[in-house]
Write a protein that holds these residues in place. Structure first.
Motif, PDB file in Angstrom:
ATOM      1  N   ARG A 228       0.836  -1.194   0.000  1.00 44.88           N
ATOM      2  CA  ARG A 228       0.000   0.000   0.000  1.00 44.88           C
ATOM      3  C   ARG A 228       0.873   1.248   0.000  1.00 44.88           C
ATOM      4  NH1 ARG A 228      -2.701  -3.748  -0.573  1.00 44.88           N
ATOM      5  NH2 ARG A 228      -2.385  -2.886  -2.658  1.00 44.88           N
ATOM      6  N   SER A 229       0.290   2.362  -0.425  1.00 41.16           N
ATOM      7  CA  SER A 229       1.026   3.629  -0.420  1.00 41.16           C
ATOM      8  C   SER A 229       1.240   4.108   1.005  1.00 41.16           C
ATOM      9  CB  SER A 229       0.261   4.686  -1.217  1.00 41.16           C
ATOM     10  OG  SER A 229      -0.922   5.054  -0.532  1.00 41.16           O
TER      11      SER A 229
ATOM     12  N   CYS B 105      -1.209   4.001   4.350  1.00 36.98           N
ATOM     13  CA  CYS B 105      -0.758   3.460   5.638  1.00 36.98           C
ATOM     14  C   CYS B 105      -0.932   4.479   6.757  1.00 36.98           C
ATOM     15  CB  CYS B 105       0.703   3.025   5.538  1.00 36.98           C
ATOM     16  SG  CYS B 105       0.998   1.630   4.418  1.00 36.98           S
ATOM     17  N   ALA B 106      -0.619   5.741   6.458  1.00 39.94           N
ATOM     18  CA  ALA B 106      -0.786   6.783   7.470  1.00 39.94           C
ATOM     19  C   ALA B 106      -2.261   6.996   7.798  1.00 39.94           C
ATOM     20  CB  ALA B 106      -0.153   8.086   6.988  1.00 39.94           C
ATOM     21  N   ALA B 107      -3.120   6.993   6.768  1.00 40.34           N
ATOM     22  CA  ALA B 107      -4.553   7.174   7.007  1.00 40.34           C
ATOM     23  C   ALA B 107      -5.125   6.023   7.817  1.00 40.34           C
ATOM     24  CB  ALA B 107      -5.284   7.302   5.671  1.00 40.34           C
ATOM     25  N   LEU B 108      -4.736   4.797   7.470  1.00 45.18           N
ATOM     26  CA  LEU B 108      -5.204   3.645   8.244  1.00 45.18           C
ATOM     27  C   LEU B 108      -4.671   3.701   9.672  1.00 45.18           C
ATOM     28  CD1 LEU B 108      -6.679   0.950   8.369  1.00 45.18           C
ATOM     29  CD2 LEU B 108      -4.581  -0.165   7.572  1.00 45.18           C
TER      30      LEU B 108
ATOM     31  N   VAL C 165       4.797  11.052  -3.117  1.00 42.97           N
ATOM     32  CA  VAL C 165       5.146   9.682  -3.478  1.00 42.97           C
ATOM     33  C   VAL C 165       4.013   8.722  -3.133  1.00 42.97           C
ATOM     34  CG1 VAL C 165       7.603  10.040  -3.190  1.00 42.97           C
ATOM     35  CG2 VAL C 165       6.245   9.347  -1.223  1.00 42.97           C
ATOM     36  N   SER C 166       2.806   9.249  -2.946  1.00 38.35           N
ATOM     37  CA  SER C 166       1.695   8.411  -2.520  1.00 38.35           C
ATOM     38  C   SER C 166       1.332   7.355  -3.550  1.00 38.35           C
ATOM     39  CB  SER C 166       0.468   9.279  -2.232  1.00 38.35           C
ATOM     40  OG  SER C 166       0.069   9.978  -3.397  1.00 38.35           O
ATOM     41  N   ASP C 167       1.687   7.592  -4.825  1.00 37.60           N
ATOM     42  CA  ASP C 167       1.340   6.629  -5.857  1.00 37.60           C
ATOM     43  C   ASP C 167       2.430   5.600  -6.077  1.00 37.60           C
ATOM     44  OD1 ASP C 167       3.114   8.492  -6.800  1.00 37.60           O
ATOM     45  OD2 ASP C 167       2.340   8.438  -8.862  1.00 37.60           O
ATOM     46  N   GLN C 168       3.541   5.682  -5.336  1.00 35.71           N
ATOM     47  CA  GLN C 168       4.643   4.783  -5.549  1.00 35.71           C
ATOM     48  C   GLN C 168       4.587   3.550  -4.640  1.00 35.71           C
ATOM     49  OE1 GLN C 168       8.315   6.893  -5.228  1.00 35.71           O
ATOM     50  NE2 GLN C 168       7.727   8.467  -6.714  1.00 35.71           N
ATOM     51  N   GLY C 169       3.723   3.579  -3.622  1.00 37.81           N
ATOM     52  CA  GLY C 169       3.606   2.446  -2.709  1.00 37.81           C
ATOM     53  C   GLY C 169       4.905   2.203  -1.994  1.00 37.81           C
TER      54      GLY C 169
END
Length: 384
Positions: A303-304, A308-311, A378-382
């Motif tokens: 996951r991006s 991970c931060a949102a979860l 870099v959220s789209d880089q996982g």
């Protein structure tokens, strides 16, 4: 100035908090010292205990090493970093020794001050040696490759997570039960005022008390325990995945944190209830919760970092809510008394507050990550 914010600075403040807590323990019975007793020149004790001599050196050695590394990572020369560290260690020790005049049962000593300063100096020697061997530069290169920019405080939070588990929480891995401590402090602070009655359970906490009683007396209790343990396990895993870049590093961190959580929980249980009870916390609900948290953590590998931060934010909010529904445990109450009466080394007393406050600090950090530019870019880089 280093491109990455060093984790040495937040760890330095942790070391300072540990030293202050241990030096001024038990933090009660404060009194203004008599003029005949107080002296700016510290007295020398007539009898020194070997264990105290060693503790005075070892207590300040990590502080000196971490602080010196923080100065070095901030771009200061070796000479400047060493002098700054020794001066700060000596000044802090001297100030705390003077404050001990106001704490019953604590005796200021010139020997303690000298040994504390010596421990700080030994710490700077260790830091300079690590710097000369190239370990600091090697770690800096790895951080640039492995972790996001400005990861220092997040890494410090990962280091402090197992420290908070040393003081046994109400449920395994169940950190963050702040409300009882906050309410007790407010009640003591408002003693003798009309506000004290407002802070009693039958007024503002009546709804929470009703929900708590319903959960404790219902068949939902095992599920609440399992979900609390799962959230307590998943929270540091979300934090780690919000920091790490490579996929392989995420897998390694997740595995290490799961093993570390289980190991520290077993160690804490053994310290409090005896080695034969080291695994007594491993009940069916806690085992299921541990497994659930670890499995959910493995789903974060690809996951991006934004996800991970949102979860992590949602998991920490759930953990804070669930841990306040934990049932009262008579063994936990006995443990509190044992710790507060000095059964364990005083440094460990502060670990209770690390465990209580860790979810809130981690929540603030993750919320900051969600709004940080280096994370969203870099959220789209996982995990690549």
């Amino acid at each position: 100035m280093a491109e990455h914010r060093s984790s040495a600075w937040p760890l330095t403040w942790v070391a300072v908090a540990l030293i202050v807590y241990a030096t001024l323990h038990p933090w009660s019975g404060w009194h203004w010292p008599d003029r005949q007793v107080f002296s700016w020149v510290l007295p020398k004790l007539h009898q020194e205990i070997v264990s105290d001599l060693v503790a005075n050196i070892l207590g300040y050695l990590p502080f000196g090493m971490i602080l010196c590394l923080a100065w070095l990572r901030s771009g200061y020369s070796v000479t400047s970093a060493v002098l700054r560290t020794v001066l700060m260690g000596a000044s802090m020790s001297y100030t705390l020794e003077l404050i001990q005049y106001t704490v019953p049962g604590r005796v200021p000593s010139i020997s303690d001050w000298v040994l504390n300063t010596l421990g700080t100096a030994w710490g700077t020697l260790a830091a300079v040696t690590i710097q000369a061997l190239g370990v600091v530069d090697w770690w800096h290169r790895l951080r640039q490759k492995w972790f996001i920019t400005q990861a220092g405080h997040g890494l410090a939070l990962l280091w402090m997570w197992p420290l908070g588990l040393l003081f046994p929480p109400p449920l395994p891995l169940g950190e963050g039960q702040l409300l009882p401590h906050l309410r007790l402090g407010l009640v003591e602070l408002t003693s003798g005022t009309p506000l004290q009655a407002w802070l009693l359970p039958e007024d503002p906490l009546r709804l929470w008390a009703a929900i708590h009683s319903a959960v404790v007396s219902s068949s939902w209790l095992p599920m609440v325990e399992a979900l609390t343990v799962a959230a307590g396990m998943l929270a540091p895993l979300c934090l780690a995945c919000a920091l790490a870049r490579p996929r392989t590093l995420r897998v390694a961190l997740l595995s290490a944190l799961v093993l570390l959580g289980m190991g520290v929980t077993a160690l804490s249980t053994a310290l409090n209830f005896g080695p034969e009870h080291a695994l007594s916390w491993l009940t069916l609900p806690s085992s299921f919760g541990m497994l659930l948290g670890a499995m959910c953590g493995m789903l974060l590998v690809d996951r991006s970092r934004t996800a991970c931060a949102a979860l992590g934010v949602m998991v920490l909010l759930a953990l804070i809510g669930l841990i306040h529904l934990a049932p009262p445990d008579p063994y936990y109450a006995q443990t509190l008394q044992a710790w507060e009466h000095g059964r364990f080394i005083r440094f460990h007393g502060l670990s209770r507050w690390f465990g209580v406050l860790w979810p809130y600090v981690a929540l603030i950090w993750l919320l900051g990550r969600l709004t940080a530019r280096d994370l969203t870019q870099v959220s789209d880089q996982g995990g690549t």
